[in-house]
Design a protein around this motif. Sequence first.
Motif, mmCIF file in Angstrom:
data_model
loop_
_atom_site.group_PDB
_atom_site.id
_atom_site.type_symbol
_atom_site.label_atom_id
_atom_site.label_comp_id
_atom_site.label_asym_id
_atom_site.label_seq_id
_atom_site.Cartn_x
_atom_site.Cartn_y
_atom_site.Cartn_z
ATOM 1 N N UNK A 99 -48.757 -9.646 65.385
ATOM 2 C CA UNK A 99 -49.261 -10.680 66.399
ATOM 3 C C UNK A 99 -48.700 -12.185 66.207
ATOM 4 N N UNK A 100 -48.686 -12.466 64.903
ATOM 5 C CA UNK A 100 -48.224 -13.692 64.676
ATOM 6 C C UNK A 100 -46.746 -13.841 64.861
ATOM 7 N N UNK A 101 -45.937 -13.103 64.729
ATOM 8 C CA UNK A 101 -44.260 -13.019 64.964
ATOM 9 C C UNK A 101 -44.495 -12.974 66.611
ATOM 10 N N UNK A 102 -45.153 -12.221 67.193
ATOM 11 C CA UNK A 102 -45.174 -12.345 68.663
ATOM 12 C C UNK A 102 -45.407 -13.631 69.158
ATOM 13 N N UNK A 103 -46.622 -14.288 68.813
ATOM 14 C CA UNK A 103 -46.901 -15.521 69.305
ATOM 15 C C UNK A 103 -45.715 -16.552 68.965
ATOM 16 N N UNK A 104 -45.138 -16.741 67.814
ATOM 17 C CA UNK A 104 -44.140 -17.855 67.518
ATOM 18 C C UNK A 104 -42.790 -17.287 68.199
ATOM 19 N N UNK A 105 -42.593 -15.973 68.507
ATOM 20 C CA UNK A 105 -41.400 -15.572 69.318
ATOM 21 C C UNK A 105 -41.482 -16.029 70.615
ATOM 22 N N UNK A 106 -42.886 -16.103 71.210
ATOM 23 C CA UNK A 106 -43.210 -16.446 72.601
ATOM 24 C C UNK A 106 -43.037 -17.831 72.874
ATOM 25 N N UNK A 107 -43.376 -18.416 71.863
ATOM 26 C CA UNK A 107 -42.954 -19.878 72.017
ATOM 27 C C UNK A 107 -41.433 -20.233 72.244
ATOM 28 N N UNK A 108 -40.701 -19.574 71.535
ATOM 29 C CA UNK A 108 -39.284 -19.705 71.561
ATOM 30 C C UNK A 108 -38.484 -19.333 72.541
ATOM 31 N N UNK A 109 -39.016 -17.974 73.002
ATOM 32 C CA UNK A 109 -38.408 -17.312 74.000
ATOM 33 C C UNK A 109 -39.273 -16.708 75.025
ATOM 34 N N UNK A 110 -39.871 -17.584 75.847
ATOM 35 C CA UNK A 110 -40.536 -17.152 76.876
ATOM 36 C C UNK A 110 -39.959 -16.280 77.918
ATOM 37 N N UNK A 111 -38.964 -16.283 78.198
ATOM 38 C CA UNK A 111 -38.062 -15.524 78.910
ATOM 39 C C UNK A 111 -37.899 -14.107 78.757
ATOM 40 N N UNK A 112 -37.979 -13.780 77.131
ATOM 41 C CA UNK A 112 -37.766 -12.538 76.774
ATOM 42 C C UNK A 112 -39.213 -11.914 76.746
#
Length: 186
Positions: free
Chosen positions: A95-108
């Motif tokens: 979940x932490x990686x998901x949240x960080x990834x979401x900030x950098x790659x919202x389109x994905x």
Amino acid sequence: MELVAAPEFDGRAAYASYIIVPASSPAKNFYDLEGKRFAFSDPMSMSGRLVPLYYITQRGKTAETFFRNYIFTYSHDKSIRAVADGLVDGAAVDSLVFAAFAKKHPEIIAKVKVVQRSEDFMSPPVVMRPTLDPALKEKITSTFLKMHETEAGRRILAELGIERFVAITDEAYNPVREIARKVGYP
């Protein structure tokens, strides 16, 4: 190993396993992925492998009998991308990686959805070798626990996406040990 501290995010030193699927998937939970293609993040990952294995064993199955096939991406980021790109029908990610990834790659992230969230587990710890000099152990522990109190420390933490490090106890990891035991992980 001896525990030093655990990172805190959004006021909590905890994380969970997310089961994700493509945004267009009809799947409503993990069990809807039976007979589908699945991505585990890493063989040693609690959130990316052991939690879904635990769900499977509760049904009396194995990964080989539950999924049509599965892969290891060796990265939570790669698991997210595998789902977004349609390479697999689902994946388990931190979940932490998901949240960080979401900030950098919202389109994905817009191409996936979370269909199940596990219980919370204590954040992965910083550890040290037990044979270190006791004075050095104290210095290391103090550095981590006080890092958020200095400007330089706050900059480092911000770069890592961590608010601060907090003291932890060994018992906090008992739920992780229990799941590992139930799925037969050494």
